[in-house]
Design an enzyme around this catalytic site. Sequence first.
Site, short mmCIF file in Angstrom:
data_model
loop_
_atom_site.label_atom_id
_atom_site.label_comp_id
_atom_site.label_asym_id
_atom_site.label_seq_id
_atom_site.Cartn_x
_atom_site.Cartn_y
_atom_site.Cartn_z
N PRO A 163 0.79 -1.23 0.00
CA PRO A 163 0.00 0.00 0.00
C PRO A 163 0.82 1.28 0.00
O PRO A 163 0.44 2.28 -0.61
CB PRO A 163 -0.82 -0.12 1.29
CG PRO A 163 -0.87 -1.57 1.60
CD PRO A 163 0.42 -2.12 1.12
N GLY A 166 4.94 2.23 -4.59
CA GLY A 166 4.36 2.21 -5.93
C GLY A 166 4.95 1.15 -6.82
O GLY A 166 4.99 -0.03 -6.48
N THR A 193 -3.81 -10.16 -7.30
CA THR A 193 -4.68 -10.76 -8.29
C THR A 193 -5.17 -12.13 -7.82
O THR A 193 -4.39 -12.95 -7.35
CB THR A 193 -3.94 -10.91 -9.62
OG1 THR A 193 -3.48 -9.63 -10.04
CG2 THR A 193 -4.85 -11.47 -10.69
N ILE A 373 -16.89 5.73 -33.69
CA ILE A 373 -17.45 5.28 -34.96
C ILE A 373 -18.88 4.77 -34.78
O ILE A 373 -19.74 4.97 -35.64
CB ILE A 373 -16.54 4.22 -35.59
CG1 ILE A 373 -15.28 4.88 -36.15
CG2 ILE A 373 -17.27 3.44 -36.70
CD1 ILE A 373 -14.29 3.93 -36.77
N GLU A 399 1.36 -4.14 -14.45
CA GLU A 399 2.66 -4.60 -14.95
C GLU A 399 3.57 -3.45 -15.37
O GLU A 399 4.30 -3.53 -16.35
CB GLU A 399 2.48 -5.58 -16.12
CG GLU A 399 1.83 -6.89 -15.73
CD GLU A 399 2.65 -7.69 -14.74
OE1 GLU A 399 3.88 -7.50 -14.67
OE2 GLU A 399 2.05 -8.50 -14.01
#
Length: 417
Positions: A163, A166, A193, A373, A399
């Site tokens: 935490p 970085g 993850t 588009i 990553e």
Amino acid sequence: MAKAAATPDGLHFEPSTEIKIIKKQLDEFIEREVKPLEEEHDQYLGEDGMFNRADEDGKMTPEFQEIRNTIRRKSAEAGFLSMAMPEELGGEGMGDLAYSMVFEHLHNRNPDGFHRMIMSGDSEGMGGPVAPQPDKLTDYQKEKWVKPSIRGELTNGMGLTEPDHGSDPTWMDSTAQKDGDEWVINGTKTYNTMAPIADFWVIHARTSGEDGDVRGISSFFVDRDNPGIEVGKYQRYMGDPLAHQAFVHLDDCRVPEENMIGAEGRGLLDQLKNFGGARVYITAHCVGRSQWMFDKCVEYAENRKTFGEPIGKNQFVQGMLADLRADIEQTRWLYRHAAWRADNGEVPRWEISAAKLRGAQLWNKAADVAIQIHGGAGVMSSLPFEREYREARMSRIVEGTDEIQKRTIAREFLDFN
């Protein structure tokens, strides 16, 4: 499943015959094993599907988790889940270039499906690029954690980021101290993850050295049922309400000596080489998703009419598509060249960073162009582009942020020593 050579056959970077066979086998696997599950469980697809996949806390529901586990087990049996793993661990021994080509192919299709569970391309699963090197593992570790993961029987988390720090993992507050024949780990990890459903973690903690020193950080296998580890607050991210990540707290977490991966103080150092592979695979993922959106835009531009003419005749639309097509091709060859160099024993740090930087930017641009588009329809949740827009933004962070990639690239040509 066909075998693929670990190195490419020449400098053209086109898929070899073996890769074409594997891609065909992958398509057949999706038709045979994945699409029937999508038809049976269509409540998890479409604009409301992602909300049905999660409970009120954002955690994957047991029912959807079982679908994921089923696909992973079948994928392992077919040889797809473990393609990037060395043969001595039960994998296919596929090199970075071959694996990234297949990975791009996997993601060049509707992102709403279950196919994303077939292969590991990030930190989820020991079939992915962050798995420890075989020569750093004991036979006990291979049999208890690694091989079951490769078979799709276990899910692992990665405890690296913290935490208060970085992008530089060498600044680490988590510590591990020796106590007899055990290590006592204390600290907090974030952005883990698959932590909400992980069966075990690879936890990194400092055993010696100072902040900023990659040496002195050791790695440990830690089981979920260890009384010293606790999964904290789930963390939801843009584009997907599933809480794939969570805080992980380690409070006097005791693990035996046999849980240490490799030599003391070299855990992170030994694994850093694997992180480059993860960045290549992420780039391949970005290219695959961008190619799929480009193809959908071309189809829409040819068939959607305004004022009696297909919108593709509008020069503004042509310009957006032309720029996107060029960017896709540039990024594709950039990541393939970096992967080719890695397969040939080089360490192409700046090229891998350049590929990751351009890949993340490409995916964001492709989602933005697709929305533009498609106009009003593009921002509606009935189409996948607004979800792609949100999910693509995450790729510029994971990553290694864009800024970290630029720093690596700059260090290639700037020398202030």
